[in-house]
Design a protein around this motif. Structure first.
Motif, PDB file in Angstrom:
ATOM      1  N   GLN A  59      28.911   0.356   1.667  1.00  0.00           N
ATOM      2  CA  GLN A  59      29.891  -0.564   1.340  1.00  0.00           C
ATOM      3  C   GLN A  59      29.579  -1.961   0.900  1.00  0.00           C
ATOM      4  N   ALA A  60      28.510  -2.342   1.431  1.00  0.00           N
ATOM      5  CA  ALA A  60      27.666  -3.798   0.874  1.00  0.00           C
ATOM      6  C   ALA A  60      27.634  -3.477  -0.632  1.00  0.00           C
ATOM      7  N   GLU A  61      27.064  -2.678  -0.800  1.00  0.00           N
ATOM      8  CA  GLU A  61      26.557  -2.267  -2.138  1.00  0.00           C
ATOM      9  C   GLU A  61      27.534  -2.266  -3.281  1.00  0.00           C
ATOM     10  N   ARG A  87      25.350 -11.596  -1.015  1.00  0.00           N
ATOM     11  CA  ARG A  87      25.443 -10.838  -2.505  1.00  0.00           C
ATOM     12  C   ARG A  87      23.847 -11.134  -3.447  1.00  0.00           C
ATOM     13  N   GLU A  88      23.418 -12.216  -3.357  1.00  0.00           N
ATOM     14  CA  GLU A  88      22.069 -12.502  -4.181  1.00  0.00           C
ATOM     15  C   GLU A  88      21.032 -11.815  -3.324  1.00  0.00           C
ATOM     16  N   PHE A  89      21.073 -11.810  -2.158  1.00  0.00           N
ATOM     17  CA  PHE A  89      20.168 -11.101  -1.298  1.00  0.00           C
ATOM     18  C   PHE A  89      19.980  -9.625  -1.771  1.00  0.00           C
ATOM     19  N   LEU A  92      31.289 -10.179   1.295  1.00  0.00           N
ATOM     20  CA  LEU A  92      30.160 -10.612   1.477  1.00  0.00           C
ATOM     21  C   LEU A  92      30.054 -12.351   0.989  1.00  0.00           C
ATOM     22  N   SER A  93      29.366 -13.003   1.648  1.00  0.00           N
ATOM     23  CA  SER A  93      28.832 -14.410   1.189  1.00  0.00           C
ATOM     24  C   SER A  93      27.926 -14.401   0.085  1.00  0.00           C
ATOM     25  N   GLN A 129      13.820  -5.662  -7.062  1.00  0.00           N
ATOM     26  CA  GLN A 129      12.487  -5.284  -6.579  1.00  0.00           C
ATOM     27  C   GLN A 129      12.438  -4.006  -6.065  1.00  0.00           C
ATOM     28  N   ASP A 130      13.321  -3.116  -6.441  1.00  0.00           N
ATOM     29  CA  ASP A 130      13.107  -1.827  -6.460  1.00  0.00           C
ATOM     30  C   ASP A 130      13.385  -1.400  -4.647  1.00  0.00           C
ATOM     31  N   LYS A 131      14.252  -2.102  -4.230  1.00  0.00           N
ATOM     32  CA  LYS A 131      14.376  -1.829  -2.593  1.00  0.00           C
ATOM     33  C   LYS A 131      15.763  -1.852  -2.230  1.00  0.00           C
ATOM     34  N   ARG A 132      16.219  -1.241  -1.410  1.00  0.00           N
ATOM     35  CA  ARG A 132      17.691  -1.252  -0.689  1.00  0.00           C
ATOM     36  C   ARG A 132      17.821  -1.610   0.670  1.00  0.00           C
ATOM     37  N   LEU A 133      18.767  -2.239   1.162  1.00  0.00           N
ATOM     38  CA  LEU A 133      18.754  -2.608   2.535  1.00  0.00           C
ATOM     39  C   LEU A 133      18.342  -1.512   3.625  1.00  0.00           C
ATOM     40  N   ASP A 134      18.839  -0.402   3.546  1.00  0.00           N
ATOM     41  CA  ASP A 134      18.649   0.648   4.457  1.00  0.00           C
ATOM     42  C   ASP A 134      17.146   1.392   4.287  1.00  0.00           C
TER      43      ASP A 134
END
Length: 292
Positions: free
Chosen positions: A212-214, A12-14, A7-8, A21-26
């Motif tokens: 995988q990103a996490e 990673r920071e995103f 990851l860039s 903020q209690d959120k996941r990408l999915d």
């Protein structure tokens, strides 16, 4: 040497800021698993596991061998893992990496060393003939949380597998084919399952079933293996920053809830498969009788 695309810094920071903020990408909650789907093959002991986009194929095979000299009354159970290049660019055939080593060790401790399988029930003639079970685990697609998916698949495959029936007369043993006698299910003493916690910010934030990103962003992982009765088989932590002991206790309580949920899914899928096989056998008998 091939490796996974990293990851860039912005990505990673995103991800980290979203977790803060209690959120996941999915869109899942921190303690929510992706959909676990199991499908059984025509052969006993073949299971296709899908956890989100992570996909693993498990196959159990059996043969008659001579037991180890120091364990004359025990059968043999071995686990073999294979990471396919189609699962990730980081994997090469014949070159085990760190992920494969960790997966093998975790599954060994979870199911073999915890005595989940009663190996004495695999003995045919003490010191002469025993059943040797081999579990082949093929990683077909890697999108995180391989350990939990592989453990669920391996347990389901063992519950689904049937070994040949045997008749012993003195020093002679007759092994019957599936056409001659109904195969026999394995004897499992308990049903351990793995739950992996990925943590961030020194253990302040933890998520289940990381993608995988996490996994590329996390500071460490803790794998808790336990059965549905709450008996802990192992707690493993590989590297990463230290975590508080109270966090481990809290994660153990959460793991028990997830283990019970996964166990229900496995049992329900096994029951559905058994009904399909019984229906197929009955219909085949009726059609054959009508033909006659």
């Amino acid at each position: 040497m091939p490796r996974e695309a990293t990851l860039s810094t912005n990505e990673r920071e995103f991800i980290l800021e979203a977790l803060r903020q209690d959120k996941r990408l999915d869109g899942r909650a921190f303690e929510q698993f992706r959909s676990l789907e199991l499908s059984f093959g025509d052969e006993f002991g073949v299971v296709d596991v899908q956890l989100g986009r992570t996909r693993i194929l498990v196959r159990i095979s059996c043969e008659v061998v001579i037991p180890y000299p120091d364990r004359k009354f025990d059968g043999i159970f071995t686990i073999n893992t294979e990471f396919s290049p189609m699962a990730s660019p980081a994997y090469e055939v014949g070159r085990p990496n760190q992920d494969e080593t960790i997966l093998s060790r975790i599954l060994e401790k979870a199911l073999r060393r915890s005595s989940a399988l009663d190996t004495e029930s695999l003995c045919i003639i003490a010191g002469a003939k025993v059943f040797s079970l081999r579990a082949d685990i093929h990683v077909l697609d890697h999108d995180g949380n391989l350990i939990d998916a592989a453990c669920a698949g391996l347990l389901a495959a063992l519950l689904h597998f049937r070994r040949p029936d045997v008749e012993v007369s003195g020093a002679e043993a007759t092994i019957f084919s599936a056409r001659e006698r109904q195969p026999i299910p394995l004897s499992l003493l308990h049903h351990p399952l793995c739950v992996t916690f990925s943590y961030f910010d020194g253990g302040v934030i933890s998520v289940l079933d990381a993608t995988q990103a996490e996994e590329q962003v996390r500071e460490g992982e803790v794998i808790i293996t336990m059965n549905r009765h709450g008996e802990v088989c192992q707690i493993a932590k590989y590297g990463g920053v230290p975590v508080d002991a109270l966090a481990i206790i809290d994660w153990t309580n959460k793991a028990l809830v997830k283990v019970k949920e996964m166990h229900k899914i496995i049992v329900a899928t096994l029951e559905e498969d058994a009904k399909k096989r019984n229906l197929g056998g009955l219909m085949a008998e009726l059609s054959a009788e009508n033909d006659r």
